[in-house]
Every structure is written in structure tokens, then in C-alpha cells.
Design a protein around this motif. Structure first.
Motif, PDB file in Angstrom:
ATOM      1  N   GLU A   1       0.835  -1.205   0.000  1.00  0.00           N
ATOM      2  CA  GLU A   1       0.000   0.000   0.000  1.00  0.00           C
ATOM      3  C   GLU A   1       0.871   1.255   0.000  1.00  0.00           C
ATOM      4  O   GLU A   1       0.459   2.326   0.431  1.00  0.00           O
ATOM      5  N   GLN A   2       2.087   1.117  -0.525  1.00  0.00           N
ATOM      6  CA  GLN A   2       3.016   2.243  -0.561  1.00  0.00           C
ATOM      7  C   GLN A   2       2.536   3.370  -1.464  1.00  0.00           C
ATOM      8  O   GLN A   2       2.945   4.511  -1.294  1.00  0.00           O
ATOM      9  N   PHE A   3       1.648   3.063  -2.402  1.00  0.00           N
ATOM     10  CA  PHE A   3       1.125   4.099  -3.288  1.00  0.00           C
ATOM     11  C   PHE A   3       0.355   5.166  -2.516  1.00  0.00           C
ATOM     12  O   PHE A   3       0.128   6.257  -3.003  1.00  0.00           O
ATOM     13  N   ARG A   4      -0.036   4.859  -1.267  1.00  0.00           N
ATOM     14  CA  ARG A   4      -0.715   5.856  -0.429  1.00  0.00           C
ATOM     15  C   ARG A   4       0.033   6.053   0.894  1.00  0.00           C
ATOM     16  O   ARG A   4      -0.565   6.162   1.953  1.00  0.00           O
ATOM     17  N   ASP A   5       1.372   6.065   0.801  1.00  0.00           N
ATOM     18  CA  ASP A   5       2.248   6.220   1.963  1.00  0.00           C
ATOM     19  C   ASP A   5       2.008   5.160   3.020  1.00  0.00           C
ATOM     20  O   ASP A   5       2.182   5.391   4.211  1.00  0.00           O
ATOM     21  N   GLY A   6       1.620   4.000   2.569  1.00  0.00           N
ATOM     22  CA  GLY A   6       1.387   2.885   3.484  1.00  0.00           C
ATOM     23  C   GLY A   6       2.596   1.969   3.531  1.00  0.00           C
ATOM     24  O   GLY A   6       3.721   2.359   3.230  1.00  0.00           O
ATOM     25  N   PHE A   7       2.350   0.740   3.900  1.00  0.00           N
ATOM     26  CA  PHE A   7       3.410  -0.216   4.117  1.00  0.00           C
ATOM     27  C   PHE A   7       3.496  -1.241   2.999  1.00  0.00           C
ATOM     28  O   PHE A   7       2.540  -1.480   2.269  1.00  0.00           O
ATOM     29  N   ARG A   8       4.638  -1.848   2.909  1.00  0.00           N
ATOM     30  CA  ARG A   8       4.875  -3.035   2.071  1.00  0.00           C
ATOM     31  C   ARG A   8       5.138  -4.162   3.061  1.00  0.00           C
ATOM     32  O   ARG A   8       6.067  -4.081   3.869  1.00  0.00           O
ATOM     33  N   VAL A   9       4.296  -5.203   3.023  1.00  0.00           N
ATOM     34  CA  VAL A   9       4.364  -6.283   3.999  1.00  0.00           C
ATOM     35  C   VAL A   9       4.652  -7.588   3.266  1.00  0.00           C
ATOM     36  O   VAL A   9       3.946  -7.930   2.321  1.00  0.00           O
ATOM     37  N   VAL A  10       5.685  -8.295   3.730  1.00  0.00           N
ATOM     38  CA  VAL A  10       6.108  -9.536   3.066  1.00  0.00           C
ATOM     39  C   VAL A  10       5.823 -10.714   3.997  1.00  0.00           C
ATOM     40  O   VAL A  10       6.193 -10.693   5.175  1.00  0.00           O
ATOM     41  N   PHE A  11       5.188 -11.750   3.433  1.00  0.00           N
ATOM     42  CA  PHE A  11       4.886 -12.990   4.158  1.00  0.00           C
ATOM     43  C   PHE A  11       5.570 -14.147   3.449  1.00  0.00           C
ATOM     44  O   PHE A  11       5.639 -14.162   2.214  1.00  0.00           O
ATOM     45  N   ARG A  12       6.035 -15.114   4.229  1.00  0.00           N
ATOM     46  CA  ARG A  12       6.614 -16.342   3.668  1.00  0.00           C
ATOM     47  C   ARG A  12       6.105 -17.556   4.405  1.00  0.00           C
ATOM     48  O   ARG A  12       5.775 -17.482   5.585  1.00  0.00           O
ATOM     49  N   ARG A  13       6.082 -18.680   3.714  1.00  0.00           N
ATOM     50  CA  ARG A  13       5.661 -19.954   4.331  1.00  0.00           C
ATOM     51  C   ARG A  13       6.655 -20.386   5.381  1.00  0.00           C
ATOM     52  O   ARG A  13       7.782 -20.125   5.369  1.00  0.00           O
TER      53      ARG A  13
END
Length: 134
Positions: free
Chosen positions: A122-134
Motif C-alpha cells: 500500500e506504498q502508493f498511499r504512503d502505506g506499508f509493504r508487507v512480506v509474508f513467507r511460508r
């Protein structure tokens, strides 16, 4: 006349029972089922970049009932970790070839998935980039 009426009834019933699954997320969510570890969160207005150890924050997706159960063991309240522990409804929508993750009726951002990783952005609105992995 009776057989013709029966044909109309059957046709009408079969048309009513059909469903439009153009908005279905089965193809998108087919690999989402199960547990995912939140491993990194970055961005936001302050520009954070924080890694989490596996098991600290786990999202467990259940595709059958479209819920995600969050187990959040993060004790550092100064670090954003998206959601507290709990069970939430979710869906994935496709808007003009861009997939978005909706959790509890809140758009969490664009959704990208590979075999062992997915990213909410959601970085396009100054939000976060959240990464998930198994």
C-alpha cells in the motif's frame, strides 16, 4: 401444453441456479491456504524497515470459509504489525488486473503472490509493504 410448461420451468430453474463466478478468487487464493509468517514490514510515512522472526506474527488463511486467523506475538509496540491477534474475514478482488487484499472490509493494498511468498503493498498511499513467507 403441459410438457411445454415443464420445459419452461426447467429452463427457468436452471438459469436461476447458475452462478456468475467472474469475481471468483479461487485461482488467486488456491495457494494461499495455510500459515504464512510476516517476515518484513517497510515503508510508511516514517520509512520503517523491520524484519520479524518466523513465528512472531503468523496469518493462517482458511480458503473454505474465507477467514484469516492472526497470531501476533510481537511485544514491541513501537513497530507496526498490521493486525492484532484474532480471526478476520478476507477476500481478494481483481480491479483492472490488479489484485487487492481485503481484510475485514478494509483494503490492505495490492496483492502479489508466488509459491512461497506474498506481498501486500500500500506504498502508493504512503502505506506499508508487507512480506509474508511460508
Amino acid at each position: 401444453m403441459k410438457p411445454l410448461f415443464s420445459v419452461y420451468v426447467v429452463l427457468i430453474l436452471s438459469m436461476i441456479s447458475c452462478s456468475n463466478d467472474d469475481d471468483s478468487n479461487d485461482a488467486i487464493a488456491s495457494g494461499l491456504n495455510g500459515k504464512w509468517n510476516l517476515v518484513n514490514i517497510s515503508g510508511g510515512f516514517t520509512g520503517i524497515d523491520h524484519d520479524f522472526a518466523n513465528g512472531t506474527i503468523v496469518w493462517d488463511f482458511n480458503e473454505t470459509n474465507n477467514t484469516v486467523t492472526v497470531t501476533n506475538n510481537n511485544t514491541d509496540t513501537t513497530i507496526s504489525d498490521i493486525l492484532p491477534s484474532g480471526t478476520y474475514s478476507y477476500s481478494i478482488v481483481d480491479k483492472e488486473s490488479i489484485k487487492e487484499l481485503i481484510v475485514n472490509d478494509i483494503n490492505r493494498g495490492t496483492f502479489e503472490m508466488t509459491n512461497d511468498e506474498f506481498i501486500i503493498n500500500e506504498q502508493f498511499r504512503d502505506g506499508f509493504r508487507v512480506v509474508f513467507r511460508r
